[in-house]
Motif scaffolding. Sequence first.
Motif, short mmCIF file in Angstrom:
data_model
loop_
_atom_site.label_atom_id
_atom_site.label_comp_id
_atom_site.label_asym_id
_atom_site.label_seq_id
_atom_site.Cartn_x
_atom_site.Cartn_y
_atom_site.Cartn_z
N SER A 228 49.54 27.69 37.56
CA SER A 228 48.71 28.12 38.63
C SER A 228 47.86 28.66 37.91
O SER A 228 47.25 29.12 36.55
CB SER A 228 50.40 29.20 38.40
OG SER A 228 49.90 30.48 39.81
N GLY A 229 46.94 28.92 38.82
CA GLY A 229 46.08 29.81 38.50
C GLY A 229 44.74 28.45 38.19
O GLY A 229 43.63 29.09 37.19
N GLY B 295 42.89 26.06 39.47
CA GLY B 295 41.78 26.61 39.77
C GLY B 295 41.67 25.27 41.64
O GLY B 295 40.97 24.56 41.76
N LYS B 296 43.06 24.99 41.51
CA LYS B 296 43.07 24.39 43.10
C LYS B 296 42.48 24.24 44.24
O LYS B 296 41.91 23.84 44.33
CB LYS B 296 44.93 23.95 42.58
CG LYS B 296 45.73 23.38 41.70
CD LYS B 296 47.21 22.71 41.94
CE LYS B 296 47.37 24.39 41.67
NZ LYS B 296 48.20 24.71 40.63
N THR B 297 44.24 26.25 44.46
CA THR B 297 43.12 26.18 45.57
C THR B 297 41.77 26.37 46.04
O THR B 297 41.38 26.60 46.69
CB THR B 297 43.86 27.76 46.42
OG1 THR B 297 45.35 27.28 45.78
CG2 THR B 297 43.71 28.28 47.20
N THR B 298 41.00 27.10 44.86
CA THR B 298 39.54 26.74 44.72
C THR B 298 38.43 25.81 45.23
O THR B 298 37.91 25.36 46.03
CB THR B 298 38.69 27.65 43.23
OG1 THR B 298 39.76 28.66 43.03
CG2 THR B 298 37.74 27.89 43.83
N1 LIG Z 1 38.28 35.48 45.42
C1 LIG Z 1 38.10 35.32 44.12
N2 LIG Z 1 37.57 36.72 43.13
C2 LIG Z 1 38.37 36.58 41.82
N3 LIG Z 1 39.02 35.60 41.49
C3 LIG Z 1 39.31 34.63 41.53
C4 LIG Z 1 39.47 34.38 43.01
N4 LIG Z 1 40.16 33.40 44.28
C5 LIG Z 1 40.09 32.62 43.24
N5 LIG Z 1 40.11 33.28 41.92
C6 LIG Z 1 40.88 33.96 40.27
O1 LIG Z 1 40.48 32.08 40.24
C7 LIG Z 1 41.39 30.85 39.14
C8 LIG Z 1 41.88 29.92 40.29
O2 LIG Z 1 42.69 30.76 41.41
P1 LIG Z 1 43.26 29.57 42.58
O3 LIG Z 1 44.09 30.22 43.53
O4 LIG Z 1 42.03 28.48 42.29
O5 LIG Z 1 44.29 28.86 41.56
P2 LIG Z 1 45.15 27.81 41.72
O6 LIG Z 1 45.43 26.71 40.63
O7 LIG Z 1 45.20 28.13 43.35
O8 LIG Z 1 46.71 28.82 41.47
P3 LIG Z 1 48.37 28.35 42.23
O9 LIG Z 1 48.79 27.52 42.18
O10 LIG Z 1 48.89 29.51 41.62
O11 LIG Z 1 47.90 28.75 43.80
C9 LIG Z 1 42.54 32.51 38.89
O12 LIG Z 1 42.38 32.44 37.57
C10 LIG Z 1 42.07 33.43 40.54
O13 LIG Z 1 42.63 34.22 39.46
#
Ligand SMILES: Nc1ncnc2c1ncn2[C@@H]1O[C@H](COP(=O)(O)OP(=O)(O)OP(=O)(O)O)[C@@H](O)[C@H]1O
Lengths: 257, 355
Positions: free
Chosen positions: B48-49, B51-54
């Motif tokens: 989690s966190g 950066g996958k979703t990003t």
């Molecule tokens: N709009 C935003 N503004 C500030 N920080 C953000 C934003 N979107 C994501 N983040 C931060 O970027 C990091 C990566 O987020 P992301 O959503 O890409 O994680 P993830 O790998 O998809 O996690 P998960 O498995 O929990 O969905 C996290 O630390 C999150 O807090």
Amino acid sequence: MSPRRFPFTRETALLVLAYLYVPVAVLIVYSFNANRTATVWTHASVDWYGRILVNPSIQAAAWNSLVIAVCAATAATVLALLAALATRRAFLGRGASEAVLNMPLILPEIVVAVATLILFVSLGVKLGLGAMVAAHTAFCIPFAYLPIRARLEGISGTYEEAAHDLYANRVRTFRRVTMPLLWPGVMAGFTLAFVTSLDDFLTSFFLAGPGMTTLPVYIFSAIRAGISPEINAISAVMLVVSVLLVSLSFFLGRLRR
Amino acid sequence: MTQVPPSPAVSIRTVSKSFGKGIYAFRVLDDVSLDIGRREFFTLLGPSGCGKTTLLRLIAGFETADSGAIAIEGEDVTARPPFHRPVNTVFQSYALFPHLTVEQNVAFALEEQGMARDAIRRRVGEALEMMRMGAFARRRPAELSGGQQQRVALARALAPRPRVLLLDEPLSALDLKLRKEMQIELKMLQEEAGITFLFVTHDQEEALTLSDRVAVMQSGRILQMGSPREIYEAPTHRFVADFIGDINLLDGEALPGGGVRLDSGTVLPAAHAASGRVTVAIRPERARLVPAGTGALEATLVHSAYLGTAMLHKLELPVGGTFLLRQSDPAEAAPEAGRRVGLSLPGEALRVLAQ
Ligand SMILES: Nc1ncnc2c1ncn2[C@@H]1O[C@H](COP(=O)(O)OP(=O)(O)OP(=O)(O)O)[C@@H](O)[C@H]1O
Ligand SMILES: [Mg+2]
């Protein structure tokens, strides 16, 4: 075991309800009184309702109230919708903007009414319908704004992203997704603004100008000539209309969450 | 005659992304590059966190990269808004439009593309049929179960026949049984439709079962990319080895010319080209129990669990730390808890990882 309640909860509640609603109940009951003297009960009748329907000054006042309420509520709703969309994302001064928008809720209405009167007179603006619509629009904005904003907050940004993802550009997304989802909030806001304008006395009284009345202003002047059952009847009608509209707005606001 | 290889379905070049400004800036993606082949089932896997979703949102166009470039089938889309990119997204929350019926939801993109009415009707019917949702066409999303909503979301994203389908943890809201069913369905769908899938999950088992290739991410970087087998059997990072499946990690010093001296003093015959501090990794199913004194390591059996198809032994190493060992034949005799045993660690099962 159910938690212990404070003693006399039920009695207190009944007292408060009576305190709130007995005057209104008395007004409605006496609006069906046949006696000319409003405070002496003889027997039931709907005469007074018939009378207000054919009274030309009441008709004129009701028409003015309606026109002002429709115009002011429409203008206020459009402005409130734009404001709600503009204050959607965080920006520097967003809190201040919202405070300014909601200012009419806390400013003493008498002060604003007098100030508006002085402004209009010094600018040479003609008092009457136009002046009243302008002033009503201003104090109706927060009533339209609050339900719209509440609705907008409930709409997750993902719907709009999904629309973009499905090839809808910003304008199309607004038309096909944002606006339909926002619609119940807009209707609720319009209804609240409409009722607020309809019930307003102070601002209308100051800005009516000669020969112009709205229903609340008419009631006020009629009452100075003595309480008549006619006034009870008009008031009852206004009450029912307001309650119906506010219920409608409440219902719309909760629609299809 | 030479043939130009087709450009990859998705090509990401040195993309970086930070959120926040100034001293609050937080780097979410750090110099990420990857190529996804056409018709590939590619998975982003990470905690989690990370950066996958990003990364997915950058490809869809909901976020803009600070630097780097993104191309889809050879076309640079870095500066294009989401509605001009030939990709569709299945959102984690589905994001079905609540005011539209199922068929209106599925028709949405086709209408936006200006397709003719008849063609839309046919395409919507096909998409719903493929997801076995034909009977629900007139319902609203609120009148569907989670699994049904999931199917509608897939039908809606597939109806415009995108080049690439982006899926952000699409199964995480489903219960385990439905999740397993949908996994198989997704895989079949991808093979049938011949569309590139970019799938995001933090479930390593899901990633291994479904994917042609997996990229393991940690704090905004891609640590390793490869087939599920490569990732599982030949992890290149301690983090990857630890994140995927159970594994035993033993710290030590690389000896020049091969072999690793563990901190306990034991030397393991592990091949490597490293130097300095290293970690030796071995999967629980690759180690074997042998009589005390005859293995590479000595340990005390702490607990044995019967798993039906195997036995899982938990052992304690004399220097501290636990060691997991999976005995594939549960009928085979196992020592009782508390006994000292030996561990045989075949050289080819040992992976030496830099720390
Ligand atoms: N709009 C935003 N503004 C500030 N920080 C953000 C934003 N979107 C994501 N983040 C931060 O970027 C990091 C990566 O987020 P992301 O959503 O890409 O994680 P993830 O790998 O998809 O996690 P998960 O498995 O929990 O969905 C996290 O630390 C999150 O807090
Ligand atoms: Mg995520």
